[in-house]
Design a protein around this motif. Structure first.
Motif, short mmCIF file in Angstrom:
data_model
loop_
_atom_site.label_atom_id
_atom_site.label_comp_id
_atom_site.label_asym_id
_atom_site.label_seq_id
_atom_site.Cartn_x
_atom_site.Cartn_y
_atom_site.Cartn_z
N LYS A 187 39.68 105.16 -20.84
CA LYS A 187 38.63 106.02 -19.70
C LYS A 187 38.92 105.38 -18.43
O LYS A 187 39.20 106.25 -17.40
CB LYS A 187 37.23 105.87 -20.03
N ALA A 188 39.08 104.09 -18.26
CA ALA A 188 39.38 103.44 -16.96
C ALA A 188 40.79 104.03 -16.25
O ALA A 188 40.82 104.14 -15.16
CB ALA A 188 39.33 101.96 -17.17
N LYS A 189 41.73 103.98 -17.17
CA LYS A 189 42.98 104.31 -16.76
C LYS A 189 43.10 105.86 -16.30
O LYS A 189 43.62 106.31 -15.39
CB LYS A 189 44.19 104.01 -17.92
N VAL A 190 42.62 106.68 -17.20
CA VAL A 190 42.56 108.05 -17.08
C VAL A 190 41.83 108.47 -15.71
O VAL A 190 41.97 109.41 -14.80
CB VAL A 190 41.98 108.98 -18.34
N ASP A 191 40.37 107.91 -15.69
CA ASP A 191 39.70 108.07 -14.42
C ASP A 191 40.25 107.53 -13.17
O ASP A 191 40.13 108.28 -12.38
CB ASP A 191 38.55 107.17 -14.65
N ALA A 192 41.05 106.63 -13.25
CA ALA A 192 41.69 106.19 -11.96
C ALA A 192 42.88 107.13 -11.56
O ALA A 192 43.01 107.47 -10.51
CB ALA A 192 42.51 104.74 -12.41
N VAL A 193 43.59 107.78 -12.61
CA VAL A 193 44.42 108.93 -12.26
C VAL A 193 43.57 110.25 -11.81
O VAL A 193 44.06 110.68 -10.82
CB VAL A 193 45.27 109.35 -13.41
N ARG A 194 42.61 110.54 -12.27
CA ARG A 194 41.73 111.74 -12.02
C ARG A 194 41.36 111.58 -10.44
O ARG A 194 41.40 112.64 -9.73
CB ARG A 194 40.76 111.82 -12.80
N LYS A 195 40.88 110.35 -10.30
CA LYS A 195 40.69 110.05 -8.75
C LYS A 195 41.76 110.45 -7.76
O LYS A 195 41.14 110.99 -6.61
CB LYS A 195 39.86 108.77 -8.39
N VAL A 196 42.75 110.39 -8.17
CA VAL A 196 43.89 110.63 -7.12
C VAL A 196 44.45 111.97 -7.26
O VAL A 196 45.00 112.66 -6.13
CB VAL A 196 45.11 109.62 -7.43
N VAL A 197 44.63 112.37 -8.41
CA VAL A 197 45.35 113.60 -8.61
C VAL A 197 44.50 114.97 -9.05
O VAL A 197 44.69 116.19 -9.01
CB VAL A 197 46.57 113.65 -9.55
N GLY A 198 43.21 114.41 -9.53
CA GLY A 198 42.23 115.51 -9.88
C GLY A 198 41.78 116.70 -9.01
O GLY A 198 41.59 117.79 -9.43
N GLY A 199 41.96 116.41 -7.74
CA GLY A 199 41.63 117.51 -6.66
C GLY A 199 42.73 118.45 -6.26
O GLY A 199 42.77 119.26 -5.55
N THR A 200 43.91 117.98 -6.90
CA THR A 200 45.22 118.81 -6.59
C THR A 200 44.93 120.46 -7.05
O THR A 200 44.83 120.61 -8.21
CB THR A 200 46.54 118.18 -7.14
N PRO A 201 44.92 121.31 -6.24
CA PRO A 201 44.93 122.66 -6.44
C PRO A 201 45.96 122.89 -7.63
O PRO A 201 47.08 122.74 -7.79
CB PRO A 201 45.24 123.49 -5.43
N GLU A 202 45.27 123.83 -8.41
CA GLU A 202 46.42 124.19 -9.62
C GLU A 202 47.59 124.71 -9.32
O GLU A 202 48.86 124.42 -9.97
CB GLU A 202 45.49 125.35 -10.68
N GLY A 203 47.59 125.63 -8.35
CA GLY A 203 49.08 126.15 -7.86
C GLY A 203 49.81 124.87 -7.27
O GLY A 203 50.87 125.49 -7.02
N LYS A 204 49.30 123.86 -6.70
CA LYS A 204 50.24 123.08 -6.34
C LYS A 204 50.73 121.98 -7.20
O LYS A 204 51.20 120.96 -6.87
CB LYS A 204 49.56 122.36 -4.99
N ARG A 205 50.02 121.93 -8.31
CA ARG A 205 50.63 120.98 -9.38
C ARG A 205 51.88 121.23 -10.07
O ARG A 205 52.27 122.32 -10.12
CB ARG A 205 49.48 121.04 -10.66
N PRO A 206 52.70 120.22 -9.99
CA PRO A 206 54.06 120.49 -10.77
C PRO A 206 53.98 121.15 -11.86
O PRO A 206 53.22 120.63 -12.86
CB PRO A 206 54.72 119.31 -10.58
#
Length: 364
Positions: free
Chosen positions: A213-232
């Motif tokens: 959970k700690a690893k995934v949460d750390a990633v989410r904090k950085v990329v989680g807010g990226t709009p769907e259309g802008k995700r690769p």
């Protein structure tokens, strides 16, 4: 809901997962899965687990002799500190396939079958528990390739007659039956929690889940807010499944969750199910931004590099694929297949690895 009960008092099953008696479970080692795991403890019993159909299996005590269907469930038991209970496995991990000291432990486990364990050998193994990673229970369709649903597998009646309890890694075995797309690792975490309760290593299971959970949460904090259309966009190239007709990852497979959590868009996320075969024209039409070379661990860095080289060369020289954007730009990720597509602690590591590649400088 029918239940299979092997001794002990009745227990309550909530949410289709598991409820252990009471208390916090046995204490396990706190090595974070490095391979120096402690012995399985006494745990709190009775505990119960369910299969994909909701049927229960109840444990009044920890199993003493365990057989695993493949390297995935074997690795989880080793990380939990219950490896000393494992007396055999099918689909064994190649030498060097598991990280650190886990590899040495895994190599000591008897190989009952290089693939699916023969029925007679499994029933005569002396095991009191069989953990199935890829089961096709009742012909309902399994959740993976190369799994326990193939071959002449024992019936539940035969398992019971042999004194063997039969449970599953539901995040994989039940994948195709999920009612909605899999976009997180909660099912994997539930498997780890269940195995911890069954083997009396709940404290260790809790620590492993917390680390994920700690690893995934750390990633989410950085990329989680990226709009769907802008995700690769992202394509998992299952090189092992063959190149004539690609087998793609659909939205019920754990890899879809790994890709999504890493801030990417699985190009076949609209496909309901775990996997399916498509044509190369379908992949080319998606023209993904990134392609993961899905290669299974060959047991050494040199052998793995050779396999990745072969997969990359195929994409770069095949007339149908060499013009794809990801191939032209060299956006090819070399990440092992198992840690992406099969339930395990390393799913969280793969989320982190993909995110670091797709979002350079943003994910620590």
């Amino acid at each position: 809901m029918r239940s299979r009960v092997w001794g002990g008092a009745a227990v309550v099953v909530l949410g289709g997962l598991l409820v252990a008696g009471c208390g916090s479970g046995a204490k396990g080692a706190s090595d974070g899965g490095s391979g120096n795991a402690g012995k399985a403890g006494s745990g709190d019993y009775p505990v119960s687990v369910t299969d994909c159909m909701g049927e229960e299996t109840t444990f009044s005590e920890a199993p003493k002799k365990i057989v695993t269907s493949n390297a995935s469930s074997l690795e989880l038991l080793l990380r939990l500190g219950a490896g000393d209970k494992v007396i055999g496995t099918g689909f064994p991990p190649g030498k060097g396939a598991l990280p650190g000291a886990l590899d040495a432990q895994a190599q000591k486990v008897s190989v009952l079958g290089k693939g699916v364990i023969p029925k007679e050998k499994l029933l005569g193994s002396g095991a009191d528990l069989y953990i199935d990673t890829f089961a096709a229970m009742g012909g309902m369709g399994g959740g993976g390739m190369g799994g326990g649903g193939m071959g002449d597998v024992p019936t539940e009646e035969e398992f019971k007659a042999a004194g063997i309890k039969h449970i599953y890694l539901k995040s994989t075995a039940c994948a195709a039956r999920s009612k909605s797309p899999v976009t997180d690792l909660s099912a994997v975490e539930a498997d780890i929690t269940s195995l911890g309760a069954v083997t009396g290593t709940s404290a260790k299971a809790k620590a492993l889940v917390a680390g994920m959970k700690a690893k995934v949460d750390a990633v989410r904090k950085v990329v989680g807010g990226t709009p769907e259309g802008k995700r690769p966009t992202y394509f998992f190239f299952d090189y092992e499944a063959g190149t004539k007709q690609p087998t793609v990852i659909c939205n019920r497979q754990v890899a879809n969750a790994v890709i999504t959590l890493a801030g990417a868009r699985n190009v076949f996320a609209a496909c309901d199910g775990d996997r399916k075969q498509v044509g190369w024209e379908d992949v080319i039409a998606k023209n993904p931004d990134w392609i993961q070379l899905g290669v299974r661990n060959r047991g050494s860095a040199a052998a793995n590099k050779k396999a990745f080289d072969e997969a990359q060369q195929w994409l770069e020289t095949n007339p149908a694929t060499k013009g794809m954007k990801a191939v032209q730009e060299g956006h090819l990720l070399r990440i092992g297949s198992e840690q992406t597509t099969i339930a395990g602690v390393e799913n969280a590591d793969t989320v982190e690895t993909i995110a670091k590649t797709l979002y350079p400088g943003k994910v620590g």
